[in-house]
Design a protein around this motif. Structure first.
Motif, short mmCIF file in Angstrom:
data_model
loop_
_atom_site.label_atom_id
_atom_site.label_comp_id
_atom_site.label_asym_id
_atom_site.label_seq_id
_atom_site.Cartn_x
_atom_site.Cartn_y
_atom_site.Cartn_z
N GLY A 118 0.78 -1.23 0.00
CA GLY A 118 0.00 0.00 0.00
C GLY A 118 0.81 1.28 0.00
N THR A 119 2.11 1.19 -0.24
CA THR A 119 2.94 2.40 -0.22
C THR A 119 2.53 3.39 -1.29
N TRP A 120 2.31 2.91 -2.52
CA TRP A 120 1.95 3.83 -3.61
C TRP A 120 0.61 4.49 -3.33
N ALA A 121 -0.35 3.74 -2.77
CA ALA A 121 -1.66 4.32 -2.48
C ALA A 121 -1.56 5.41 -1.41
N LYS A 122 -0.62 5.26 -0.47
CA LYS A 122 -0.48 6.25 0.60
C LYS A 122 0.04 7.59 0.07
N LEU A 123 0.76 7.57 -1.05
CA LEU A 123 1.32 8.81 -1.58
C LEU A 123 0.22 9.81 -1.92
N LEU A 124 -0.77 9.34 -2.66
CA LEU A 124 -1.85 10.22 -3.07
C LEU A 124 -2.72 10.62 -1.89
N GLU A 125 -2.95 9.69 -0.97
CA GLU A 125 -3.76 10.01 0.21
C GLU A 125 -3.09 11.07 1.07
N HIS A 126 -1.76 11.01 1.15
CA HIS A 126 -1.03 12.00 1.94
C HIS A 126 -1.25 13.41 1.38
N VAL A 127 -1.21 13.54 0.05
CA VAL A 127 -1.42 14.85 -0.56
C VAL A 127 -2.86 15.32 -0.32
N GLN A 128 -3.82 14.41 -0.43
CA GLN A 128 -5.21 14.78 -0.18
C GLN A 128 -5.42 15.28 1.24
N VAL A 129 -4.85 14.56 2.21
CA VAL A 129 -5.01 14.94 3.61
C VAL A 129 -4.35 16.29 3.87
N HIS A 130 -3.15 16.48 3.34
CA HIS A 130 -2.42 17.73 3.55
C HIS A 130 -3.17 18.92 2.96
N ASP A 131 -3.63 18.78 1.72
CA ASP A 131 -4.33 19.89 1.06
C ASP A 131 -5.68 20.16 1.71
N ASP A 132 -6.37 19.11 2.15
CA ASP A 132 -7.67 19.32 2.80
C ASP A 132 -7.49 20.03 4.13
N ALA A 133 -6.41 19.71 4.87
CA ALA A 133 -6.17 20.36 6.15
C ALA A 133 -5.90 21.86 5.96
N GLU A 134 -5.31 22.22 4.83
CA GLU A 134 -5.02 23.62 4.54
C GLU A 134 -6.15 24.32 3.80
N GLY A 135 -7.25 23.59 3.56
CA GLY A 135 -8.40 24.18 2.88
C GLY A 135 -8.19 24.42 1.40
N ARG A 136 -7.28 23.69 0.77
CA ARG A 136 -6.97 23.90 -0.64
C ARG A 136 -7.78 23.00 -1.57
N VAL A 137 -8.40 21.96 -1.03
CA VAL A 137 -9.19 21.07 -1.87
C VAL A 137 -10.49 21.76 -2.26
N GLU A 138 -10.76 21.84 -3.56
CA GLU A 138 -12.00 22.43 -4.06
C GLU A 138 -12.98 21.29 -4.31
N TRP A 139 -14.07 21.27 -3.54
CA TRP A 139 -14.96 20.12 -3.53
C TRP A 139 -16.04 20.19 -4.60
N ILE A 140 -15.75 20.87 -5.71
CA ILE A 140 -16.54 20.73 -6.92
C ILE A 140 -15.82 19.69 -7.77
N VAL A 141 -16.33 18.48 -7.78
CA VAL A 141 -15.61 17.32 -8.30
C VAL A 141 -16.07 17.00 -9.72
N ALA A 142 -15.12 16.80 -10.61
CA ALA A 142 -15.39 16.40 -11.99
C ALA A 142 -15.06 14.92 -12.17
N VAL A 143 -15.94 14.19 -12.83
CA VAL A 143 -15.74 12.75 -13.05
C VAL A 143 -15.73 12.47 -14.55
N ASP A 144 -14.94 11.49 -14.93
CA ASP A 144 -14.88 11.07 -16.33
C ASP A 144 -14.05 9.79 -16.40
N SER A 145 -13.92 9.24 -17.59
CA SER A 145 -13.14 8.02 -17.77
C SER A 145 -12.42 8.08 -19.10
N THR A 146 -11.42 7.23 -19.24
CA THR A 146 -10.69 7.08 -20.50
C THR A 146 -10.40 5.61 -20.72
#
Length: 287
Positions: free
Chosen positions: A69-97
């Motif tokens: 789970g090391t690779w998965a933790k990398l992205l989660e760490h950025v999400q937690v850090h940015d959310d704690a600083e209020g930088r995450v914009e919760w207007i979410v766009a979804v799509d696929s390729t």
């Protein structure tokens, strides 16, 4: 000087503390940059340049860090850090390729005890490994949910012949950003932006039940059907074209992913390994 596909100093500073301490062969930066080189070029592991160390070491670390789970933790760490600083914009766009699967991506042996007289259903095996067969051959579909800046919040892999609307619930459930300290993870965006592939009554009902605003255009057949029914067809769903323009962030994220040949064309046999590559590449896409 940063080579092609390599992490910048800022990106390396984010992930270095999260990588396991290694002993013996291979340094962490050699492993990460070796994996990124392979993802960027799409070359076989055996063709890894010598500056990245032995290819067996790089591959083994890549597989080991995916399993723990090391690779998965990398992205989660950025999400937690940015959310704690209020930088995450919760207007979410979804799509696929949809990404084509190379012939090297098929034929993986199933995990578990090998039984000589036990046969595995090929269709079930391909679906389990996120491989779907259509006119174009075997494909894998990558579903993303990103915030208003392009920060990935959810990554889901499905076979390429799976409809976007079918996978939407899993993509939405994948939005789970833990809090710093105590508190429940945030799982509810303020608004979801999606194209016409997500225009279904079930998706709109799901978002309404969870208190999430939706900006999803109607398909032509849905508009025609509603008008044909007259006053019994109901009112059209609210749609703001100005807000819908912000959906381009997920398209730009896919465009950056496609710059890596081992992502644009799947070579990995296991879906988990392929997803780990997507997570690592997304470190390049972080705002």
């Amino acid at each position: 000087m940063v080579g092609r596909g390599e992490l910048t100093d800022a990106a390396w500073g984010r992930i270095e503390p999260l990588l396991p301490q290694v002993d013996g062969r291979g340094r962490p930066w050699q492993v990460v940059h070796g994996v990124l080189w392979r993802l960027r070029t799409g070359a076989p592991w055996r063709d890894l340049p010598e500056r990245h160390g032995p290819w067996q070491t790089v591959y083994e670390r890549f597989a080991r860090w995916e399993a723990d789970g090391t690779w998965a933790k990398l992205l989660e760490h950025v999400q937690v850090h940015d959310d704690a600083e209020g930088r995450v914009e919760w207007i979410v766009a979804v799509d696929s390729t949809i990404n084509r699967a190379h012939q090297h991506a098929v034929g993986a042996r199933k995990r578990g005890t090998r039984q000589g007289d036990e046969l595995e259903d090929p269709g079930h095996s391909q679906a389990h490994r996120a491989l779907g067969r259509s006119r174009g051959g075997l494909t894998t579909k990558v579903h993303l949910a990103v915030d208003g800046r392009g920060l990935p919040l959810s990554i889901v892999l499905t076979p390429g012949n799976v409809n976007d609307a079918t996978a939407f619930a899993d993509v939405l459930d994948g939005v789970r950003t833990p809090r710093v300290g105590t508190g429940r993870p945030r799982t509810t965006p303020d608004r979801v932006l999606g194209d016409k592939a997500y225009s279904s009554r079930a998706i709109r009902h799901l978002l309404r039940r969870r208190g999430i605003a939706a900006t999803i255009p109607e398909r032509r057949d849905q508009v025609a059907n509603r008008r044909r029914r007259g006053r019994f067809g109901g009112r059209p769903p609210a749609f703001d074209r100005e807000i819908y323009r912000d959906r381009n962030v997920v398209e730009r994220c896919f465009a950056r992913l496609k710059q890596f040949r081992a992502i644009a064309t799947r070579f990995d046999k296991l879906a988990d390994r392929y997803r780990a590559g997507v997570v690592l590449v997304l470190q390049q896409c972080l705002p």
